[in-house]
Design a protein around this motif. Sequence first.
Motif, mmCIF file in Angstrom:
data_model
loop_
_atom_site.group_PDB
_atom_site.id
_atom_site.type_symbol
_atom_site.label_atom_id
_atom_site.label_comp_id
_atom_site.label_asym_id
_atom_site.label_seq_id
_atom_site.Cartn_x
_atom_site.Cartn_y
_atom_site.Cartn_z
ATOM 1 N N ASP A 93 97.897 110.168 93.412
ATOM 2 C CA ASP A 93 99.190 110.684 92.945
ATOM 3 C C ASP A 93 100.108 109.600 92.372
ATOM 4 O OD1 ASP A 93 99.770 109.270 95.198
ATOM 5 O OD2 ASP A 93 100.543 110.966 96.364
ATOM 6 N N PHE A 94 99.669 108.376 92.329
ATOM 7 C CA PHE A 94 100.453 107.243 91.812
ATOM 8 C C PHE A 94 101.676 106.915 92.664
ATOM 9 C CE2 PHE A 94 97.746 108.566 88.391
ATOM 10 C CZ PHE A 94 97.312 107.362 87.856
ATOM 11 N N MET A 95 101.825 107.612 93.795
ATOM 12 C CA MET A 95 102.923 107.287 94.716
ATOM 13 C C MET A 95 102.460 106.217 95.707
ATOM 14 S SD MET A 95 105.303 109.356 93.687
ATOM 15 C CE MET A 95 106.501 109.773 94.947
ATOM 16 N N THR A 96 101.188 106.290 96.062
ATOM 17 C CA THR A 96 100.579 105.229 96.871
ATOM 18 C C THR A 96 99.316 104.826 96.132
ATOM 19 O OG1 THR A 96 99.215 106.744 98.157
ATOM 20 C CG2 THR A 96 101.394 106.252 99.048
ATOM 21 N N ALA A 97 98.885 103.593 96.341
ATOM 22 C CA ALA A 97 97.694 103.119 95.628
ATOM 23 C C ALA A 97 97.093 101.922 96.360
ATOM 24 C CB ALA A 97 98.060 102.719 94.199
ATOM 25 N N HIS A 102 86.219 105.353 87.627
ATOM 26 C CA HIS A 102 86.385 105.115 89.065
ATOM 27 C C HIS A 102 87.762 104.530 89.372
ATOM 28 C CE1 HIS A 102 82.070 105.488 90.276
ATOM 29 N NE2 HIS A 102 81.908 105.253 88.984
ATOM 30 N N ILE A 103 88.414 104.049 88.326
ATOM 31 C CA ILE A 103 89.697 103.348 88.487
ATOM 32 C C ILE A 103 90.806 104.234 87.941
ATOM 33 C CG2 ILE A 103 91.012 101.324 87.688
ATOM 34 C CD1 ILE A 103 88.253 99.889 87.440
ATOM 35 N N SER A 104 91.953 104.299 88.647
ATOM 36 C CA SER A 104 93.044 105.146 88.174
ATOM 37 C C SER A 104 93.858 104.459 87.085
ATOM 38 C CB SER A 104 93.980 105.504 89.330
ATOM 39 O OG SER A 104 93.246 105.992 90.425
ATOM 40 N N GLN A 105 94.038 103.153 87.230
ATOM 41 C CA GLN A 105 94.813 102.419 86.230
ATOM 42 C C GLN A 105 94.446 100.946 86.335
ATOM 43 O OE1 GLN A 105 98.972 103.382 86.452
ATOM 44 N NE2 GLN A 105 99.470 102.361 84.540
ATOM 45 N N ALA A 106 94.268 100.298 85.205
ATOM 46 C CA ALA A 106 93.935 98.872 85.199
ATOM 47 C C ALA A 106 94.598 98.198 84.013
ATOM 48 C CB ALA A 106 92.420 98.680 85.127
ATOM 49 N N PHE A 107 94.975 96.943 84.206
ATOM 50 C CA PHE A 107 95.576 96.191 83.103
ATOM 51 C C PHE A 107 95.618 94.708 83.443
ATOM 52 C CE2 PHE A 107 98.993 97.750 85.880
ATOM 53 C CZ PHE A 107 99.721 96.594 86.157
ATOM 54 N N ALA A 108 95.861 93.907 82.432
ATOM 55 C CA ALA A 108 96.103 92.484 82.640
ATOM 56 C C ALA A 108 97.590 92.226 82.461
ATOM 57 C CB ALA A 108 95.307 91.662 81.640
ATOM 58 N N GLY A 123 103.835 97.049 97.178
ATOM 59 C CA GLY A 123 103.879 96.723 95.744
ATOM 60 C C GLY A 123 104.101 97.980 94.927
ATOM 61 N N THR A 124 104.365 97.833 93.650
ATOM 62 C CA THR A 124 104.312 98.970 92.744
ATOM 63 C C THR A 124 103.069 98.760 91.893
ATOM 64 O OG1 THR A 124 105.720 97.786 91.177
ATOM 65 C CG2 THR A 124 106.803 99.348 92.651
ATOM 66 N N ILE A 125 102.708 99.756 91.114
ATOM 67 C CA ILE A 125 101.526 99.592 90.271
ATOM 68 C C ILE A 125 101.845 98.623 89.141
ATOM 69 C CG2 ILE A 125 99.944 100.776 88.705
ATOM 70 C CD1 ILE A 125 100.226 103.237 90.651
ATOM 71 N N VAL A 164 93.883 99.678 90.181
ATOM 72 C CA VAL A 164 94.187 100.439 91.396
ATOM 73 C C VAL A 164 93.506 101.805 91.400
ATOM 74 C CG1 VAL A 164 96.407 99.317 91.813
ATOM 75 C CG2 VAL A 164 96.314 101.397 90.419
ATOM 76 N N VAL A 165 93.361 102.299 92.626
ATOM 77 C CA VAL A 165 92.855 103.646 92.830
ATOM 78 C C VAL A 165 93.959 104.437 93.519
ATOM 79 C CG1 VAL A 165 91.049 105.036 93.878
ATOM 80 C CG2 VAL A 165 90.561 102.703 93.162
ATOM 81 N N THR A 166 94.202 105.635 93.024
ATOM 82 C CA THR A 166 95.258 106.468 93.593
ATOM 83 C C THR A 166 95.005 107.913 93.191
ATOM 84 O OG1 THR A 166 97.626 107.002 93.480
ATOM 85 C CG2 THR A 166 96.678 105.924 91.560
#
Length: 333
Positions: free
Chosen positions: A284-288, A248-254, A328-330, A280-282
């Motif tokens: 195209d990774f241009m907006t999230a 469900h998540i496009s990218q996650a990290f600590a 922000g950026t990712i 984050v959820v996105t």
Amino acid sequence: NWSMSQFVDKEIERIRTLVGDKGQVIGAVSGGVDSTVAAKLMKEAIGDRFHAVLVDNGLLRLNEAVEVKKTLTEGLGINLTVIDASDLFLSRLKGVTDDPEKKRKIIGNTFIDVFLDKAKQIEAEARNTPRAGNIEWLLQGTLYPDVIESISFKGPSSTIKTHHNVGGLPAKMDLKLIEPLRELFKDEVRELGTQLGIPEDLVWRHPFPGPGIGIRILGEVTPEQVRIAREADHIFISEIKAAGLYRHISQAFAALLPVKAVGVMGDKRVHDQVVALRAVVTTDFMTARMFNFWEHDMDFVERVSTRIVNEVQGVCRVFYDTTSKPPGTIEME
Ligand code: XMP
């Protein structure tokens, strides 16, 4: 899938014609879906005349180098060399405290140095193999959106952030580029990966930046900071997987913030580090946008936070990053 298997056959044919029956290809792999799919395609086309190289920059996720090696060699039969260059990367990063672009440049340039060295070595070894010629080709897992982005980023915005996926290396190495994925979108690459027998969890792996956790450790990157960021990240991602939320998540990290805060551990006051969680959820990774854990599980973030503070030595606070992209950026740096 019919159209994908047709793509595979056509692409393998094209690669064989391009490279010839002695030609050799080298390519960096990261363990991400793009480079793995590209590498597997090369393996199918020319076998061990494709040389995959994984540069362990010391900034990969916890246990990543070992796991990638296992999947690519044992699982997929790819001719892979792993270079542990952690010490070199960390020594060059020493003392770089508040200049993210400098960090990125150091990591990018060190990568090129290490990769070039290895390429020369592989080429020297290959000369003693009668069935193989010189290395003339460099594999890149460039996707269609990367191609578009690198064209449209020629304006002033090109200095926003240096991506070292596209460009740089080929010119330095005097190699011709081979880019089997350059007409595909991400979802097509995943489909192709499945078709090629790449394990599901690798096919759906979140993207991971070339500079790795180096740009998720705000402030100086030291072995101790790397340990903390890795352990916290591992807990976060494991909990996300256990909760069935990974896809469900496009990218996650600590990430690790460059500040300290006060807390109480047992009966002692501590002055320890601060971790930020980002998910984050996105498309195209241009907006999230931030992933809203509370919509799925009211206790999730608190659970992760408690585990990190209890289990990761040196951390006393955990924050959740709610910032959208833009502004922000990712990544954090
Ligand atoms: P940002 O932080 O620019 O990230 O919003 C967008 C996507 O790109 C990834 N990213 C990178 N990938 N090398 C990479 O290979 C890099 O230098 C780099 N910087 C950002 C980021 O992880 C996200 O998926």
